[in-house]
Design a protein around this motif. Structure first.
Motif, PDB file in Angstrom:
ATOM      1  N   ALA A  56       0.830  -1.207   0.000  1.00  0.00           N
ATOM      2  CA  ALA A  56       0.000   0.000   0.000  1.00  0.00           C
ATOM      3  C   ALA A  56       0.867   1.260   0.000  1.00  0.00           C
ATOM      4  O   ALA A  56       0.580   2.233  -0.715  1.00  0.00           O
ATOM      5  CB  ALA A  56      -0.927  -0.003   1.215  1.00  0.00           C
ATOM      6  N   LEU A  57       1.943   1.256   0.785  1.00  0.00           N
ATOM      7  CA  LEU A  57       2.851   2.398   0.828  1.00  0.00           C
ATOM      8  C   LEU A  57       3.605   2.553  -0.486  1.00  0.00           C
ATOM      9  O   LEU A  57       3.819   3.675  -0.973  1.00  0.00           O
ATOM     10  CB  LEU A  57       3.831   2.243   1.988  1.00  0.00           C
ATOM     11  N   TYR A  58       4.029   1.440  -1.064  1.00  0.00           N
ATOM     12  CA  TYR A  58       4.667   1.457  -2.382  1.00  0.00           C
ATOM     13  C   TYR A  58       3.757   2.151  -3.387  1.00  0.00           C
ATOM     14  O   TYR A  58       4.181   3.038  -4.137  1.00  0.00           O
ATOM     15  CB  TYR A  58       4.962   0.021  -2.819  1.00  0.00           C
ATOM     16  N   ARG A  59       2.500   1.770  -3.395  1.00  0.00           N
ATOM     17  CA  ARG A  59       1.555   2.323  -4.366  1.00  0.00           C
ATOM     18  C   ARG A  59       1.262   3.803  -4.087  1.00  0.00           C
ATOM     19  O   ARG A  59       0.898   4.534  -5.010  1.00  0.00           O
ATOM     20  CB  ARG A  59       0.258   1.505  -4.351  1.00  0.00           C
ATOM     21  N   GLU A  60       1.414   4.206  -2.848  1.00  0.00           N
ATOM     22  CA  GLU A  60       1.208   5.606  -2.485  1.00  0.00           C
ATOM     23  C   GLU A  60       2.112   6.510  -3.319  1.00  0.00           C
ATOM     24  O   GLU A  60       1.694   7.579  -3.786  1.00  0.00           O
ATOM     25  CB  GLU A  60       1.502   5.784  -0.991  1.00  0.00           C
ATOM     26  N   ARG A  61       3.357   6.069  -3.503  1.00  0.00           N
ATOM     27  CA  ARG A  61       4.276   6.835  -4.339  1.00  0.00           C
ATOM     28  C   ARG A  61       4.184   6.445  -5.800  1.00  0.00           C
ATOM     29  O   ARG A  61       4.219   7.294  -6.689  1.00  0.00           O
ATOM     30  CB  ARG A  61       5.730   6.647  -3.872  1.00  0.00           C
ATOM     31  N   TYR A  62       4.066   5.147  -6.066  1.00  0.00           N
ATOM     32  CA  TYR A  62       4.120   4.654  -7.436  1.00  0.00           C
ATOM     33  C   TYR A  62       3.008   5.236  -8.296  1.00  0.00           C
ATOM     34  O   TYR A  62       3.227   5.603  -9.450  1.00  0.00           O
ATOM     35  CB  TYR A  62       4.044   3.123  -7.448  1.00  0.00           C
ATOM     36  N   THR A  63       1.800   5.327  -7.746  1.00  0.00           N
ATOM     37  CA  THR A  63       0.661   5.786  -8.541  1.00  0.00           C
ATOM     38  C   THR A  63       0.715   7.279  -8.843  1.00  0.00           C
ATOM     39  O   THR A  63       0.059   7.739  -9.785  1.00  0.00           O
ATOM     40  CB  THR A  63      -0.671   5.472  -7.841  1.00  0.00           C
ATOM     41  N   THR A  64       1.488   8.036  -8.070  1.00  0.00           N
ATOM     42  CA  THR A  64       1.570   9.479  -8.298  1.00  0.00           C
ATOM     43  C   THR A  64       2.845   9.901  -9.005  1.00  0.00           C
ATOM     44  O   THR A  64       2.859  10.896  -9.737  1.00  0.00           O
ATOM     45  CB  THR A  64       1.463  10.253  -6.962  1.00  0.00           C
ATOM     46  N   GLU A  65       3.936   9.159  -8.793  1.00  0.00           N
ATOM     47  CA  GLU A  65       5.217   9.523  -9.388  1.00  0.00           C
ATOM     48  C   GLU A  65       5.872   8.389 -10.167  1.00  0.00           C
ATOM     49  O   GLU A  65       6.376   8.589 -11.278  1.00  0.00           O
ATOM     50  CB  GLU A  65       6.192   9.982  -8.293  1.00  0.00           C
ATOM     51  N   GLY A  66       5.893   7.212  -9.586  1.00  0.00           N
ATOM     52  CA  GLY A  66       6.696   6.122 -10.137  1.00  0.00           C
ATOM     53  C   GLY A  66       6.208   5.524 -11.433  1.00  0.00           C
ATOM     54  O   GLY A  66       7.000   4.988 -12.216  1.00  0.00           O
ATOM     55  N   LEU A  67       4.906   5.628 -11.671  1.00  0.00           N
ATOM     56  CA  LEU A  67       4.300   4.964 -12.832  1.00  0.00           C
ATOM     57  C   LEU A  67       4.998   5.314 -14.144  1.00  0.00           C
ATOM     58  O   LEU A  67       5.255   4.445 -14.977  1.00  0.00           O
ATOM     59  CB  LEU A  67       2.823   5.348 -12.904  1.00  0.00           C
ATOM     60  N   PHE A  68       5.319   6.585 -14.306  1.00  0.00           N
ATOM     61  CA  PHE A  68       5.907   7.027 -15.564  1.00  0.00           C
ATOM     62  C   PHE A  68       7.397   7.340 -15.462  1.00  0.00           C
ATOM     63  O   PHE A  68       7.973   7.932 -16.381  1.00  0.00           O
ATOM     64  CB  PHE A  68       5.136   8.232 -16.101  1.00  0.00           C
TER      65      PHE A  68
END
Length: 218
Positions: free
Chosen positions: A72-84
């Motif tokens: 859940a914490l990983y996705r907190e950053r991934y979905t806003t910054e890490g995805l691209f």
């Protein structure tokens, strides 16, 4: 043997997600209060396997609740910054365009949640070449490649003998083998040649052009 359908892994096979994934893992570990946060280079092995599996090792915990919190914490950053924070691998655009033009059916088969994977494929302009982007559910359902490939074969009514899975990690090849699907390994991702050879794929390629040539003559 002629394969009418190709399944492509995403991370390490179609795109290079190194920066986005490793930074998001580091972010999650920091928020979890991990005693040690590895350097990005030491997290290469985390690209490919399901996140729960990786966090289980990194946090030395088999507790599903702990792993769920880390994801859940990983996705907190991934979905806003890490995805691209991601780049398309050189030669992939031409590869998928040529295979599409040849009449092959193609699908993305990734352990990443399909909601994220579809956005990445769209971001790089690859959506028109794939029939559908298949991935796991947010709760981890079908994050194992064997389960995911079985699901795709059923959903798309694909005969295993007509299909080949393309991936850069052993998980892709193992998942294919579990479904009696042929497997092809690629070395431009995150699995070593030794890792791929251990699973006895039909072939291993160092460049997308070599893969295209093999498909054209198979």
């Amino acid at each position: 043997m002629t394969y009418s359908t190709l399944l492509f892994d995403l991370d390490g096979t179609l795109t290079d997600p190194f920066i986005g994934i490793t930074r998001s893992i580091q972010y999650a570990l920091d928020k979890m209060g991990a005693s040690r946060i590895p350097e990005a280079a030491d997290l290469r092995w985390c690209i490919g396997p399901p996140l729960w599996e990786s966090f289980g090792v990194l946090l030395e915990s088999e507790d599903k609740a702990v792993q769920d919190r880390a994801v859940a914490l990983y996705r907190e950053r991934y979905t806003t910054e890490g995805l691209f924070e991601n780049t398309i691998i050189d030669g992939i655009e031409r590869l998928v365009a040529d295979l599409d033009a040849s009449g092959r059916r193609m699908f993305v088969a990734t352990s990443k949640p399909h909601a994220y994977a579809a956005r990445i494929i769209e971001h790089f302009g690859l959506t028109p070449h794939f029939g559908k982007v298949y991935g796991s559910e947010l709760d981890g359902t079908r994050s194992a490649k064997a389960d995911l490939i079985a699901y795709i074969l059923e959903e798309e009514n694909i005969a295993a003998t007509d299909c080949v899975m393309v991936g850069d990690r052993k998980h892709d090849l193992i998942g294919a083998k579990a479904n009696k699907v042929a497997a092809l390994g690629v070395t431009w991702g995150y699995g070593s040649r030794a890792e791929l050879e251990a699973e006895h794929p039909e072939a291993i390629f160092d460049r997308p052009q070599e893969l295209e040539a093999w498909v054209a003559t198979s």
